[in-house]
Design a protein around this motif. Structure first.
Motif, mmCIF file in Angstrom:
data_model
loop_
_atom_site.group_PDB
_atom_site.id
_atom_site.type_symbol
_atom_site.label_atom_id
_atom_site.label_comp_id
_atom_site.label_asym_id
_atom_site.label_seq_id
_atom_site.Cartn_x
_atom_site.Cartn_y
_atom_site.Cartn_z
ATOM 1 N N UNK A 199 0.834 -1.204 0.000
ATOM 2 C CA UNK A 199 0.000 0.000 0.000
ATOM 3 C C UNK A 199 0.872 1.260 0.000
ATOM 4 N N UNK A 200 0.370 2.355 -0.582
ATOM 5 C CA UNK A 200 1.093 3.634 -0.497
ATOM 6 C C UNK A 200 1.338 4.020 0.958
ATOM 7 N N UNK A 201 2.495 4.603 1.213
ATOM 8 C CA UNK A 201 2.821 5.044 2.572
ATOM 9 C C UNK A 201 3.517 3.993 3.414
ATOM 10 N N UNK A 202 3.695 2.781 2.871
ATOM 11 C CA UNK A 202 4.414 1.729 3.603
ATOM 12 C C UNK A 202 5.921 1.984 3.483
ATOM 13 N N UNK A 203 6.752 1.196 4.211
ATOM 14 C CA UNK A 203 8.207 1.394 4.100
ATOM 15 C C UNK A 203 8.795 0.904 2.768
ATOM 16 N N UNK A 204 7.978 0.323 1.908
ATOM 17 C CA UNK A 204 8.482 -0.127 0.602
ATOM 18 C C UNK A 204 8.972 1.077 -0.195
ATOM 19 N N UNK A 205 10.129 0.927 -0.825
ATOM 20 C CA UNK A 205 10.714 2.043 -1.565
ATOM 21 C C UNK A 205 10.296 1.999 -3.039
ATOM 22 N N UNK A 206 10.214 3.170 -3.666
ATOM 23 C CA UNK A 206 9.889 3.221 -5.091
ATOM 24 C C UNK A 206 11.086 2.786 -5.933
ATOM 25 N N UNK A 207 10.875 2.546 -7.235
ATOM 26 C CA UNK A 207 12.017 2.222 -8.101
ATOM 27 C C UNK A 207 13.072 3.316 -8.027
ATOM 28 N N UNK A 208 14.348 2.952 -8.112
ATOM 29 C CA UNK A 208 15.419 3.943 -8.003
ATOM 30 C C UNK A 208 15.316 5.016 -9.092
ATOM 31 N N UNK A 209 15.522 6.269 -8.688
ATOM 32 C CA UNK A 209 15.533 7.368 -9.650
ATOM 33 C C UNK A 209 16.937 7.984 -9.687
ATOM 34 N N UNK A 210 17.089 9.054 -10.471
ATOM 35 C CA UNK A 210 18.409 9.675 -10.652
ATOM 36 C C UNK A 210 18.964 10.198 -9.325
ATOM 37 N N UNK A 211 18.081 10.725 -8.450
ATOM 38 C CA UNK A 211 18.540 11.248 -7.159
ATOM 39 C C UNK A 211 19.120 10.126 -6.296
ATOM 40 N N UNK A 212 18.447 8.955 -6.294
ATOM 41 C CA UNK A 212 18.950 7.825 -5.516
ATOM 42 C C UNK A 212 20.327 7.396 -6.034
ATOM 43 N N UNK A 213 20.453 7.283 -7.356
ATOM 44 C CA UNK A 213 21.729 6.870 -7.954
ATOM 45 C C UNK A 213 22.835 7.847 -7.565
ATOM 46 N N UNK A 214 22.538 9.133 -7.647
ATOM 47 C CA UNK A 214 23.531 10.157 -7.298
ATOM 48 C C UNK A 214 23.931 10.054 -5.822
ATOM 49 N N UNK A 215 22.945 9.817 -4.941
ATOM 50 C CA UNK A 215 23.237 9.682 -3.512
ATOM 51 C C UNK A 215 24.131 8.469 -3.247
ATOM 52 N N UNK A 216 23.816 7.351 -3.881
ATOM 53 C CA UNK A 216 24.648 6.142 -3.733
ATOM 54 C C UNK A 216 26.084 6.432 -4.135
ATOM 55 N N UNK A 217 26.263 7.061 -5.287
ATOM 56 C CA UNK A 217 27.609 7.337 -5.779
ATOM 57 C C UNK A 217 28.360 8.300 -4.854
ATOM 58 N N UNK A 218 27.658 9.250 -4.280
ATOM 59 C CA UNK A 218 28.289 10.209 -3.358
ATOM 60 C C UNK A 218 28.662 9.580 -2.027
ATOM 61 N N UNK A 219 27.750 8.761 -1.466
ATOM 62 C CA UNK A 219 27.986 8.159 -0.152
ATOM 63 C C UNK A 219 29.129 7.147 -0.203
ATOM 64 N N UNK A 220 29.195 6.383 -1.283
ATOM 65 C CA UNK A 220 30.176 5.299 -1.347
ATOM 66 C C UNK A 220 31.422 5.631 -2.178
ATOM 67 N N UNK A 221 31.568 6.894 -2.556
ATOM 68 C CA UNK A 221 32.736 7.243 -3.396
ATOM 69 C C UNK A 221 34.019 7.009 -2.622
ATOM 70 N N UNK A 222 35.020 6.600 -3.356
ATOM 71 C CA UNK A 222 36.315 6.296 -2.733
ATOM 72 C C UNK A 222 37.082 7.585 -2.450
#
Length: 222
Positions: A199-222
């Motif tokens: 259901x909407x509003x649950x802890x389930x996450x939406x499909x990854x978008x450009x912002x998520x990809x950018x955050x991943x790359x920033x958090x885990x950058x070497x």
């Protein structure tokens, strides 16, 4: 502490989503802490929270658990989603490992270059329809049961419904040749705990978008 499991990851699917699915299917409420900067991630490592310097991190029953499979094995065992004996557990492990191979392709998809996306969707479709989904179609047909193992809801069923829905986001008609899996999807989606998670509003996450990809790359950058 509220006593609820505490999940530390990014605000997106990634490797934590299967853990969210499993906890939700077991009817367990949890708290989440989202990593948004490399500094937060580095602090977790410095403070000794991440045994192998990797997330997901799940704090549960006084433990700080890392490594996705270890976390999920513990949750499945704790909430009676791991079969009744060693043989059933072995089957569940086999099915989960197979589904994980397919899910890895989906996990990596958002990070593929734009010119490779169409080819990668075709690869996901080909693997799903020729290698993975036929296995589960056959299993369900052969034993004429609602669930994959021992006619009891298990970790393997949770992984499979997650995978089916994730593949359908990329290939909407992927189940057209799999009547058993279509019925399985309907049954699983109507189980109270899973229905709630969908259901909407649950802890389930939406499909990854450009912002998520950018955050991943920033958090885990070497």
């Amino acid at each position: 502490m509220s006593g609820k499991p505490r999940l530390t990851y990014l605000n997106g699917r990634g490797r934590m989503e299967s853990i969210r699915w499993l906890l939700a299917a077991a009817g367990v409420e949890f708290e989440e802490v989202y990593l948004e900067t490399k500094e937060q991630y580095d602090k977790l490592i410095k403070d000794g929270f991440l045994l192998f310097q990797q997330v997901p991190l799940v704090e549960i029953d006084g433990m700080k658990m890392v490594q996705t499979k270890a976390i999920m094995s513990y949750i499945a065992g704790k909430y009676n989603l791991y079969g009744k004996d060693l043989k059933e557990r072995a089957l569940i492990d086999m099915y989960v490992e197979g589904i994980s191979d397919l899910m890895h392709m989906i996990l990596m998809f958002p990070f593929s270059p734009p010119d490779a996306k169409e080819k990668n969707i075709e690869s996901i479709k080909e693997r799903a329809t020729n290698r993975y989904f036929p296995v589960f179609e056959k299993v369900l047909k052969q034993h004429s049961q609602d669930f994959l193992v021992g006619n009891k809801f298990s970790w393997a069923d949770v992984q499979l419904i997650e995978a089916i829905l994730a593949v359908e986001e990329k290939v909407p008609a992927v189940l057209s040749g799999f009547p058993q899996l279509q019925a399985f999807k309907t049954k699983m989606s109507n189980m109270p705990t899973i229905k709630k998670f969908l259901q909407p509003g649950s802890p389930r996450k939406p499909p990854p978008d450009a912002h998520y990809v950018e955050t991943v790359l920033n958090v885990f950058k070497k």
